[in-house]
Design an enzyme around this catalytic site. Structure first.
Site, PDB file in Angstrom:
ATOM      1  N   TRP A 177      33.281  91.071  67.935  1.00  0.00           N
ATOM      2  CA  TRP A 177      33.565  89.675  68.295  1.00  0.00           C
ATOM      3  C   TRP A 177      33.044  89.404  69.705  1.00  0.00           C
ATOM      4  O   TRP A 177      33.267  90.174  70.634  1.00  0.00           O
ATOM      5  CB  TRP A 177      35.072  89.402  68.215  1.00  0.00           C
ATOM      6  CG  TRP A 177      35.419  88.038  68.744  1.00  0.00           C
ATOM      7  CD1 TRP A 177      35.274  86.854  68.108  1.00  0.00           C
ATOM      8  CD2 TRP A 177      35.943  87.735  70.049  1.00  0.00           C
ATOM      9  NE1 TRP A 177      35.669  85.811  68.922  1.00  0.00           N
ATOM     10  CE2 TRP A 177      36.084  86.331  70.112  1.00  0.00           C
ATOM     11  CE3 TRP A 177      36.286  88.514  71.158  1.00  0.00           C
ATOM     12  CZ2 TRP A 177      36.582  85.696  71.257  1.00  0.00           C
ATOM     13  CZ3 TRP A 177      36.780  87.868  72.292  1.00  0.00           C
ATOM     14  CH2 TRP A 177      36.924  86.469  72.327  1.00  0.00           C
ATOM     15  N   ASP A 342      37.500  69.889  68.346  1.00  0.00           N
ATOM     16  CA  ASP A 342      37.769  71.230  67.835  1.00  0.00           C
ATOM     17  C   ASP A 342      39.246  71.371  67.480  1.00  0.00           C
ATOM     18  O   ASP A 342      39.950  70.384  67.226  1.00  0.00           O
ATOM     19  CB  ASP A 342      37.319  72.271  68.870  1.00  0.00           C
ATOM     20  CG  ASP A 342      36.827  73.565  68.239  1.00  0.00           C
ATOM     21  OD1 ASP A 342      37.679  74.387  67.870  1.00  0.00           O
ATOM     22  OD2 ASP A 342      35.606  73.747  68.114  1.00  0.00           O
ATOM     23  N   ASP A 343      39.733  72.588  67.443  1.00  0.00           N
ATOM     24  CA  ASP A 343      41.080  72.934  66.991  1.00  0.00           C
ATOM     25  C   ASP A 343      42.152  72.142  67.754  1.00  0.00           C
ATOM     26  O   ASP A 343      41.998  71.830  68.930  1.00  0.00           O
ATOM     27  CB  ASP A 343      41.288  74.433  67.227  1.00  0.00           C
ATOM     28  CG  ASP A 343      42.416  75.022  66.408  1.00  0.00           C
ATOM     29  OD1 ASP A 343      43.129  74.254  65.746  1.00  0.00           O
ATOM     30  OD2 ASP A 343      42.557  76.253  66.432  1.00  0.00           O
ATOM     31  N   ARG A 419      45.874  86.833  64.108  1.00  0.00           N
ATOM     32  CA  ARG A 419      45.835  85.547  64.820  1.00  0.00           C
ATOM     33  C   ARG A 419      46.914  84.608  64.288  1.00  0.00           C
ATOM     34  O   ARG A 419      46.719  83.401  64.199  1.00  0.00           O
ATOM     35  CB  ARG A 419      44.447  84.903  64.717  1.00  0.00           C
ATOM     36  CG  ARG A 419      44.174  83.842  65.793  1.00  0.00           C
ATOM     37  CD  ARG A 419      42.742  83.335  65.716  1.00  0.00           C
ATOM     38  NE  ARG A 419      42.472  82.298  66.698  1.00  0.00           N
ATOM     39  CZ  ARG A 419      42.392  80.991  66.417  1.00  0.00           C
ATOM     40  NH1 ARG A 419      42.571  80.578  65.182  1.00  0.00           N
ATOM     41  NH2 ARG A 419      42.122  80.123  67.358  1.00  0.00           N
ATOM     42  N   TRP A 453      33.097  74.544  60.122  1.00  0.00           N
ATOM     43  CA  TRP A 453      33.926  75.300  59.170  1.00  0.00           C
ATOM     44  C   TRP A 453      34.131  76.699  59.737  1.00  0.00           C
ATOM     45  O   TRP A 453      33.214  77.504  59.795  1.00  0.00           O
ATOM     46  CB  TRP A 453      33.214  75.346  57.823  1.00  0.00           C
ATOM     47  CG  TRP A 453      33.932  76.051  56.713  1.00  0.00           C
ATOM     48  CD1 TRP A 453      34.406  77.328  56.709  1.00  0.00           C
ATOM     49  CD2 TRP A 453      34.241  75.511  55.416  1.00  0.00           C
ATOM     50  NE1 TRP A 453      34.991  77.628  55.501  1.00  0.00           N
ATOM     51  CE2 TRP A 453      34.900  76.531  54.690  1.00  0.00           C
ATOM     52  CE3 TRP A 453      34.022  74.291  54.807  1.00  0.00           C
ATOM     53  CZ2 TRP A 453      35.329  76.357  53.372  1.00  0.00           C
ATOM     54  CZ3 TRP A 453      34.443  74.119  53.498  1.00  0.00           C
ATOM     55  CH2 TRP A 453      35.097  75.130  52.792  1.00  0.00           C
ATOM     56  N   ASP A 454      35.362  77.002  60.135  1.00  0.00           N
ATOM     57  CA  ASP A 454      35.659  78.262  60.806  1.00  0.00           C
ATOM     58  C   ASP A 454      36.430  79.204  59.884  1.00  0.00           C
ATOM     59  O   ASP A 454      36.982  78.792  58.855  1.00  0.00           O
ATOM     60  CB  ASP A 454      36.468  77.993  62.083  1.00  0.00           C
ATOM     61  CG  ASP A 454      36.203  79.020  63.177  1.00  0.00           C
ATOM     62  OD1 ASP A 454      35.692  80.115  62.869  1.00  0.00           O
ATOM     63  OD2 ASP A 454      36.523  78.733  64.345  1.00  0.00           O
ATOM     64  N   PHE A 455      36.490  80.482  60.283  1.00  0.00           N
ATOM     65  CA  PHE A 455      37.180  81.530  59.525  1.00  0.00           C
ATOM     66  C   PHE A 455      37.529  82.608  60.545  1.00  0.00           C
ATOM     67  O   PHE A 455      36.680  83.393  60.945  1.00  0.00           O
ATOM     68  CB  PHE A 455      36.244  82.077  58.440  1.00  0.00           C
ATOM     69  CG  PHE A 455      36.857  83.107  57.525  1.00  0.00           C
ATOM     70  CD1 PHE A 455      37.377  82.737  56.292  1.00  0.00           C
ATOM     71  CD2 PHE A 455      36.898  84.451  57.874  1.00  0.00           C
ATOM     72  CE1 PHE A 455      37.924  83.689  55.432  1.00  0.00           C
ATOM     73  CE2 PHE A 455      37.433  85.408  57.033  1.00  0.00           C
ATOM     74  CZ  PHE A 455      37.953  85.026  55.803  1.00  0.00           C
ATOM     75  N   ASN A 456      38.796  82.640  60.978  1.00  0.00           N
ATOM     76  CA  ASN A 456      39.150  83.379  62.185  1.00  0.00           C
ATOM     77  C   ASN A 456      39.909  84.680  61.981  1.00  0.00           C
ATOM     78  O   ASN A 456      40.563  85.141  62.920  1.00  0.00           O
ATOM     79  CB  ASN A 456      39.956  82.469  63.121  1.00  0.00           C
ATOM     80  CG  ASN A 456      39.059  81.669  64.049  1.00  0.00           C
ATOM     81  OD1 ASN A 456      38.195  82.223  64.704  1.00  0.00           O
ATOM     82  ND2 ASN A 456      39.232  80.360  64.069  1.00  0.00           N
ATOM     83  N   CYS A 495      30.939  79.005  60.725  1.00  0.00           N
ATOM     84  CA  CYS A 495      31.506  79.755  61.841  1.00  0.00           C
ATOM     85  C   CYS A 495      32.555  80.707  61.300  1.00  0.00           C
ATOM     86  O   CYS A 495      33.245  80.395  60.319  1.00  0.00           O
ATOM     87  CB  CYS A 495      32.126  78.799  62.863  1.00  0.00           C
ATOM     88  SG  CYS A 495      32.962  79.589  64.259  1.00  0.00           S
ATOM     89  N   ASP A 517      31.169  83.370  69.853  1.00  0.00           N
ATOM     90  CA  ASP A 517      32.137  82.726  70.748  1.00  0.00           C
ATOM     91  C   ASP A 517      31.828  83.019  72.210  1.00  0.00           C
ATOM     92  O   ASP A 517      32.413  82.411  73.108  1.00  0.00           O
ATOM     93  CB  ASP A 517      33.555  83.211  70.428  1.00  0.00           C
ATOM     94  CG  ASP A 517      34.160  82.498  69.225  1.00  0.00           C
ATOM     95  OD1 ASP A 517      33.578  81.489  68.775  1.00  0.00           O
ATOM     96  OD2 ASP A 517      35.220  82.941  68.745  1.00  0.00           O
TER      97      ASP A 517
END
Length: 689
Positions: A177, A342-343, A419, A453-456, A495, A517
């Site tokens: 990461w 964003d978030d 997370r 489109w995120d995936f954390n 993302c 990031d």
């Protein structure tokens, strides 16, 4: 590259097939036992030359050696085969391995299908090959069909063989990461080298591509064989180097242990595993990949990627209508074309512990919903975008309280939170349908132009059936495909905590990917260099953020940050509210410069240079150069452009100086990068005459 009509042609008498691309040929033939073997992958051959190829002997030197030559198109476990298996199936009763029986072929333009059956069981295997006009990439995939229940232990998309060379060198990327795409060039061991991602995404720690050469390739010279898997989930590529000198690889979706049942009458189609041969070094291979991705992978390849402003690093979770309006006005002033919130805009999302899954505007932060902000962004002449993480849910959310069974989990065991979130089980149709519906409503009701489109987090507790790992990714693809079909004007950035979903499968459904990031410009030089080995600049999102950098604390000049980010799809992510008037003015000037060079950067040919990167398109050449910390007394090495016309003359658009192409490539440009650490330069050249 001259264009020829792509052809897959059959020589029925010799039982071999020739695939031709503009600069290469691929020949596959059957041995006496009907096993498909690679007879040639390399420089272009005529049909007569292909017919003259002689397959290498298959008998081993001893009874302990493999009876194959290490060149099979899909290695099975039948007989004396000791190479890495590409296809492992267990039939009822425990019988394993495929004993090939050729059933026929189909040729339609550039698409070749070879059909096989097992000699004992009603089990069918199809090997597919596809080539395109103007591309040297060969796409391959495998299809399984069975009339009886079988357990699939491994099913790779393809196995690729390279000629016997004196030595080999393997190129791939590693990292983590915020440290993605670290380029590695190593000598592969005699045996097996496994490159893999086991986290349910293509990954930060590795990426599903590789290159092999004879140890003598450079950026500009040498033969290079390469492959890239179009898959956004777990994957595995095994490089095999045999004791007799042969090398190659096999790879596909999934990782070890992900077995699944193939029911009678069912079909299994693997993702595409593409391969490319280049006789022009690593740079030639990269440019050929870039061309293929642009022409045959991306959904909207010819659209200029807009200059993005994203508010995350400016406000974090403290997002609200007031600060977003202030940021939007400043973003428009410096030339941004797309404003992304964003978030933190939705549900109870005031931190990373709650709210995921509740995708409606937070009324405390946006009392009038999103409409006032969207209207103002559009009035300012920008498009509007939102961050979403559709596959995730916080336990502290209305969605999870209503449907705790909708996440990947193992009954009776703890649910692993990473997370502070869990992963929705999109392999379940009702869950995937709910995600599709709320995305459709969000985009349609709010005039959303763009989604990040995120995936954390990684996948865990996916369940006992290994196909759920595959089905989750296929559901993501289906949702994205449907969303784009329903909203043709929507654009999407892929993302996964940065570059965790960088692959050809995601690029077929998105317009760009978030590279990392880590926005530190010095770190980004290496990250972007590794990214560029296969993926083109137009999809590489690159932000200019604050100094000191929020992640590393490194202090760098604004121009240095811009020059590094200009090498891709430029974005801004700093806290514009804290930038001085001088910084805002410099940013506006540099954004204007980027818009001038954007057609060259995003649509030109890329050349990686020692100390920078070059883009050439039409009669224009753009060179971005930089250097990090330097030791006192070190040599000042001129930057040498590449791929110029030796007889051409090139005018510097900013200074008016005239250069000869041959002189530039031989002596280089003295850019005067002696202004201390983190110096950089941008040169715009235009060919005259």
């Amino acid at each position: 590259m001259h264009l020829v009509t792509p052809l897959a042609t059959a020589d029925a008498a010799a039982r071999r097939w020739l695939l031709r691309t503009p600069a290469t040929s691929y020949v596959v033939g059957l041995d006496a036992g009907d096993a498909p073997r690679c007879l040639h992958w390399g420089r272009a051959l005529t049909a007569e030359q292909a017919a003259a190829l002689v397959a290498p002997a298959t008998a081993g030197a001893s009874s302990f050696d493999s009876a194959t030559a290490g060149d099979e198109e899909l290695v099975t476990e039948a007989g004396a085969r000791f190479e890495t298996p590409s296809l492992q199936v267990a039939f009822p009763g425990g019988d394993r391995g495929i004993d090939w029986r050729f059933e026929g072929h189909d040729v339609e333009g550039g698409h070749l299908t070879l059909r096989f059956a097992d000699r004992r069981h009603p089990f069918l295997v199809e090997l597919h090959y596809r080539v395109y006009a103007g591309s040297d990439v060969i796409e391959r995939w495998t299809v399984l069909r069975s009339a009886l229940p079988v357990t699939v232990l491994r099913c790779d998309s393809a196995a690729w063989s390279v000629p016997i060379l004196r030595d080999y060198r393997l190129s791939h990327v590693t990292g983590g990461w915020s440290a993605e795409h670290a380029l590695r060039r190593t000598v592969p061991v005699v045996g097996e080298t496994v490159l893999t991602g086991r986290r349910g995404v293509s990954g930060h720690h590795a990426n599903p591509w590789l290159m092999l050469d004879g140890g003598d390739a450079t950026e500009t010279h040498g033969e290079v064989w390469s492959g890239a898997l179009a898959w956004s989930g777990s994957w595995r590529i095994t490089v095999t180097r045999g004791p007799a000198g042969r090398a190659g690889w096999t790879g596909g979706a999934g990782h070890e242990g992900l077995t699944f049942r193939l029911a009678p009458g069912a079909e299994w189609v693997t993702p595409t595993f593409a391969g490319l041969y280049s006789a022009h070094g690593y740079g030639g291979a990269s440019r050929a990949w870039h061309h293929h991705v642009a022409r045959h992978v991306l959904p909207e390849p010819d659209e200029p990627r807009p200059v993005v402003y994203n508010s995350w690093e400016a406000v974090g979770f403290e997002v609200n209508e007031a600060n977003q309006l202030r940021l939007a006005r400043l973003a428009a002033e410096v030339g941004a074309e797309l404003f992304v919130v964003d978030d933190g805009w939705f549900g109870g999302r005031v931190g990373d512990r709650a709210g995921l899954g509740d995708w409606w505007p937070n009324r405390e932060r946006f009392p009038g919903g999103l409409a006032p902000l969207i209207d103002e962004v559009h009035r300012l002449g920008m498009r509007f975008g939102l961050w979403v993480e559709p596959e995730m849910v916080n336990p502290d959310s209305d969605l999870y309280r209503a449907h705790p069974d909708w996440v990947h989990h193992t009954p009776g065991r703890p649910r692993t939170e990473l997370r502070n979130q869990l992963v929705l089980d999109l392999a379940r149709p009702e869950v995937a349908d709910q995600v599709r519906k709320w995305l459709h409503e969000l985009v349609g009701e709010h005039e959303i132009d763009f989604l990040k489109w995120d995936f954390n987090r990684a996948l865990t507790e996916v369940g006992p059936d290994g196909r759920a790992w595959h089905d989750h990714v296929r559901a993501v693809y289906a949702i994205l495909d449907q969303l784009r079909a329903d909203h043709p004007g929507l654009r999407v950035e892929g993302c996964a905590g940065g570059g965790g979903r960088t692959d050809l499968g995601m690029m077929a459904r998105t317009d760009q990917v978030w590279t990392s990031d880590n926005t530190d410009a010095h770190d980004r030089i290496a990250i972007q260099r590794g990214f560029s080995q296969v993926y083109p600049a137009r999809v590489m999102a690159a932000w200019v953020t604050d100094s000191p950098n929020p992640l590393t604390g490194r202090v760098t000049p604004l121009s240095f940050r811009f020059h590094v980010a200009m090498a891709g799809a430029l974005g801004l992510g700093g806290d514009l509210l804290a930038w001085s008037p001088e910084e805002l003015a410099e940013a506006a000037r540099l954004v204007a410069v980027y818009k001038d060079i954007r057609p060259v950067v995003q649509f030109g040919q890329q050349y990686r240079l020692d100390g920078g990167v070059q883009y050439s398109g039409g009669d224009r050449v753009v060179v971005l150069a930089w250097r990090g910390p330097v030791a006192f007394g070190g040599p000042r090495i001129p930057l040498r452009p590449a791929g110029l016309d030796p007889l051409g003359r090139y005018r510097d658009e900013d200074t008016g100086d005239l250069h000869h192409g041959a002189v530039l490539m031989a002596s280089g440009l003295d850019l005067g990068l002696d202004g201390g650490d983190y110096a950089s330069a941008l040169v715009r050249l235009r060919k005259e005459g």
